[in-house]
Scaffold this motif. Structure first.
Motif, PDB file in Angstrom:
ATOM      1  N   MET A   1      27.474  36.659  34.739  1.00  0.00           N
ATOM      2  CA  MET A   1      28.574  35.907  34.171  1.00  0.00           C
ATOM      3  C   MET A   1      28.826  34.702  35.076  1.00  0.00           C
ATOM      4  O   MET A   1      28.871  34.825  36.288  1.00  0.00           O
ATOM      5  CB  MET A   1      29.813  36.814  34.100  1.00  0.00           C
ATOM      6  CG  MET A   1      31.089  36.099  33.759  1.00  0.00           C
ATOM      7  SD  MET A   1      32.536  37.172  33.745  1.00  0.00           S
ATOM      8  CE  MET A   1      32.377  37.883  32.141  1.00  0.00           C
ATOM      9  N   LYS A   2      28.998  33.554  34.463  1.00  0.00           N
ATOM     10  CA  LYS A   2      29.271  32.328  35.195  1.00  0.00           C
ATOM     11  C   LYS A   2      30.789  32.116  35.218  1.00  0.00           C
ATOM     12  O   LYS A   2      31.438  32.178  34.176  1.00  0.00           O
ATOM     13  CB  LYS A   2      28.585  31.153  34.505  1.00  0.00           C
ATOM     14  CG  LYS A   2      28.603  29.875  35.324  1.00  0.00           C
ATOM     15  CD  LYS A   2      27.943  28.746  34.583  1.00  0.00           C
ATOM     16  CE  LYS A   2      26.478  28.694  34.945  1.00  0.00           C
ATOM     17  NZ  LYS A   2      25.845  27.473  34.445  1.00  0.00           N
ATOM     18  N   VAL A   3      31.340  31.920  36.420  1.00  0.00           N
ATOM     19  CA  VAL A   3      32.781  31.749  36.585  1.00  0.00           C
ATOM     20  C   VAL A   3      33.073  30.527  37.453  1.00  0.00           C
ATOM     21  O   VAL A   3      32.213  30.039  38.184  1.00  0.00           O
ATOM     22  CB  VAL A   3      33.428  33.008  37.206  1.00  0.00           C
ATOM     23  CG1 VAL A   3      33.317  34.197  36.287  1.00  0.00           C
ATOM     24  CG2 VAL A   3      32.833  33.318  38.556  1.00  0.00           C
ATOM     25  N   ARG A   4      34.321  30.050  37.362  1.00  0.00           N
ATOM     26  CA  ARG A   4      34.789  28.908  38.165  1.00  0.00           C
ATOM     27  C   ARG A   4      35.996  29.375  38.961  1.00  0.00           C
ATOM     28  O   ARG A   4      36.948  29.927  38.405  1.00  0.00           O
ATOM     29  CB  ARG A   4      35.186  27.748  37.264  1.00  0.00           C
ATOM     30  CG  ARG A   4      35.748  26.544  38.022  1.00  0.00           C
ATOM     31  CD  ARG A   4      36.094  25.379  37.107  1.00  0.00           C
ATOM     32  NE  ARG A   4      34.879  24.836  36.517  1.00  0.00           N
ATOM     33  CZ  ARG A   4      34.551  24.975  35.225  1.00  0.00           C
ATOM     34  NH1 ARG A   4      35.330  25.613  34.396  1.00  0.00           N
ATOM     35  NH2 ARG A   4      33.433  24.465  34.765  1.00  0.00           N
ATOM     36  N   ALA A   5      35.973  29.163  40.278  1.00  0.00           N
ATOM     37  CA  ALA A   5      37.072  29.570  41.152  1.00  0.00           C
ATOM     38  C   ALA A   5      38.301  28.706  40.892  1.00  0.00           C
ATOM     39  O   ALA A   5      38.204  27.486  40.799  1.00  0.00           O
ATOM     40  CB  ALA A   5      36.652  29.457  42.615  1.00  0.00           C
ATOM     41  N   LEU A   6      39.456  29.358  40.771  1.00  0.00           N
ATOM     42  CA  LEU A   6      40.719  28.648  40.589  1.00  0.00           C
ATOM     43  C   LEU A   6      41.444  28.461  41.921  1.00  0.00           C
ATOM     44  O   LEU A   6      42.405  27.702  42.005  1.00  0.00           O
ATOM     45  CB  LEU A   6      41.616  29.418  39.614  1.00  0.00           C
ATOM     46  CG  LEU A   6      41.043  29.590  38.211  1.00  0.00           C
ATOM     47  CD1 LEU A   6      41.956  30.473  37.374  1.00  0.00           C
ATOM     48  CD2 LEU A   6      40.835  28.242  37.542  1.00  0.00           C
ATOM     49  N   ALA A   7      40.988  29.179  42.941  1.00  0.00           N
ATOM     50  CA  ALA A   7      41.568  29.102  44.278  1.00  0.00           C
ATOM     51  C   ALA A   7      40.449  29.392  45.277  1.00  0.00           C
ATOM     52  O   ALA A   7      39.365  29.814  44.885  1.00  0.00           O
ATOM     53  CB  ALA A   7      42.695  30.119  44.420  1.00  0.00           C
TER      54      ALA A   7
END
Length: 64
Positions: A1-7
């Motif tokens: 799964m490809k995710v983007r860090a919010l913090a």
């Protein structure tokens, strides 16, 4: 799964800063999304919305 860090986060996936896109397994991705530290990333780049055009003022004509 490809995710983007919010913090900024660190863990089994290493150290990541806000905005980093990286791949994790589905279970870890779901856990991080549930904790609201990442969001699912898409392959398409984000499209910035263009501001609405400013209204054009009518020019007054000179009376002779």
């Amino acid at each position: 799964m490809k995710v983007r860090a919010l913090a900024s986060i660190s863990g089994p996936m290493g150290r990541r800063t806000a905005g980093d896109v990286f791949v994790v397994d589905a279970q870890l991705g779901d856990e991080l999304i549930a904790r609201r530290v990442v969001e699912a990333a898409t392959d398409e780049p984000a499209v910035a919305e263009e501001p609405a055009p400013k209204p054009v003022k009518a020019k007054a004509t000179a009376k002779e």
